[in-house]
Design an enzyme around this catalytic site. Structure first.
Site, PDB file in Angstrom:
ATOM      1  N   ASP A 130      -1.203  -0.316  -3.077  1.00  0.00           N
ATOM      2  CA  ASP A 130      -2.355  -0.715  -2.268  1.00  0.00           C
ATOM      3  C   ASP A 130      -3.589  -0.766  -3.161  1.00  0.00           C
ATOM      4  O   ASP A 130      -3.704   0.002  -4.125  1.00  0.00           O
ATOM      5  CB  ASP A 130      -2.592   0.259  -1.120  1.00  0.00           C
ATOM      6  N   ASP A 147      -0.195  -6.239   3.807  1.00  0.00           N
ATOM      7  CA  ASP A 147      -0.705  -5.634   5.045  1.00  0.00           C
ATOM      8  C   ASP A 147      -1.663  -6.580   5.755  1.00  0.00           C
ATOM      9  O   ASP A 147      -1.636  -6.712   6.984  1.00  0.00           O
ATOM     10  CB  ASP A 147      -1.448  -4.325   4.736  1.00  0.00           C
TER      11      ASP A 147
END
Length: 205
Positions: free
Chosen positions: A144, A178
Site C-alpha cells: 500500500d 483498492d
C-alpha cells in the site's frame, strides 16, 4: 457489439493491473518500509504492507484470506463473462471490471510477493533474492502507498475520551487496486443498483 464490450473489459483489467503492479514493484524496490515521499502537503507516497484486507483490516488468517480472495475472483470473473455474453450495458460491465481488476491486483501480491521479494525492513527489497523471499506462497503482504492526511489536528482537551489526542483524516493507506474496487462498487451502487440486483437474481435462477 458484444465482442467490443468484451475487449473493453479486457483493456480496463489489463491497464489497471499493469499500473497497479508497476507502482507496487517500484515502491517495493525503491523505498524502505514506512518511508514516505511528500507529493503535496495532503498527499504522500507512504510505503506500508498490509497482511490483511483492504485498508489494513485484519480479521482472519492469511492463508484463508488468500484462498477466499482467489475463490471470490473466480466467481467475479465468471460473473463478468456472463455479463459480456448476455450483452449488458458497457458501463455496468466496466464497473465489474474495475472490481475484478482490483481484486486480482491484490491477489498477485498475496500469492507471489512473499516468494519473489525479500523483506523491506531497513532495506530496499530485492527481486528474486538468492536466499528466497520473506514468506511462502499465498502468504505475501499487499503493498500500500497512497496516504491522504487531508486534516491533521489535535482534539481539544475538553473533548471526552479523545481530548488531547491526534486526529488525522484520512488515515487509511491504500493502493490502486483498492481504489479500483471502491470506485467500481461506488458506481455500481450509484448508477446500477437495479441492474446488479436483477443480474444476480438471474444468476441464482
Amino acid at each position: 457489439m458484444r465482442y467490443s464490450k468484451g475487449w473493453g473489459a479486457v483493456l480496463i483489467i489489463i491497464l489497471l493491473l499493469l499500473l497497479d503492479q508497476a507502482l507496487k514493484i517500484w515502491i517495493k524496490t525503491h523505498m524502505q518500509l514506512h518511508e514516505s515521499i511528500e507529493i503535496t502537503p495532503w498527499f504522500y507516497l507512504y510505503f506500508t504492507e498490509n497482511p490483511g484486507m483492504a485498508f489494513g483490516i485484519e480479521v482472519i488468517g492469511k492463508l484463508f484470506l488468500s484462498i477466499f480472495r482467489i475463490v471470490a475472483v473466480l466467481f467475479i470473473g465468471y460473473y463478468l463473462y456472463r455479463l459480456i455474453k448476455e450483452n449488458y450495458k458497457f458501463g455496468f460491465i466496466a464497473c465489474i471490471s474495475l472490481v475484478f481488476a482490483g481484486a486480482v491486483g491484490n491477489i498477485i501480491d498475496s500469492v507471489f510477493y512473499g516468494v519473489i521479494f525479500d523483506h523491506s525492513f531497513g532495506q530496499l527489497a530485492t527481486f528474486m533474492p538468492e536466499g528466497g523471499g520473506y514468506a511462502p506462497w499465498l502468504h505475501g503482504k499487499v503493498v500500500d502507498m497512497f496516504y491522504f492526511p487531508l486534516i491533521e489536528t489535535v482534539f481539544p482537551d475538553w473533548v471526552p475520551i479523545w481530548g488531547g489526542q491526534e486526529f488525522v483524516f484520512f488515515r487509511p493507506i491504500f493502493n490502486l487496486a483498492d481504489s479500483a474496487i471502491c470506485v467500481g462498487v461506488f458506481l455500481l451502487l450509484l448508477f446500477y443498483r437495479h441492474t446488479l440486483s436483477a443480474s444476480l437474481s438471474k444468476e441464482e435462477k
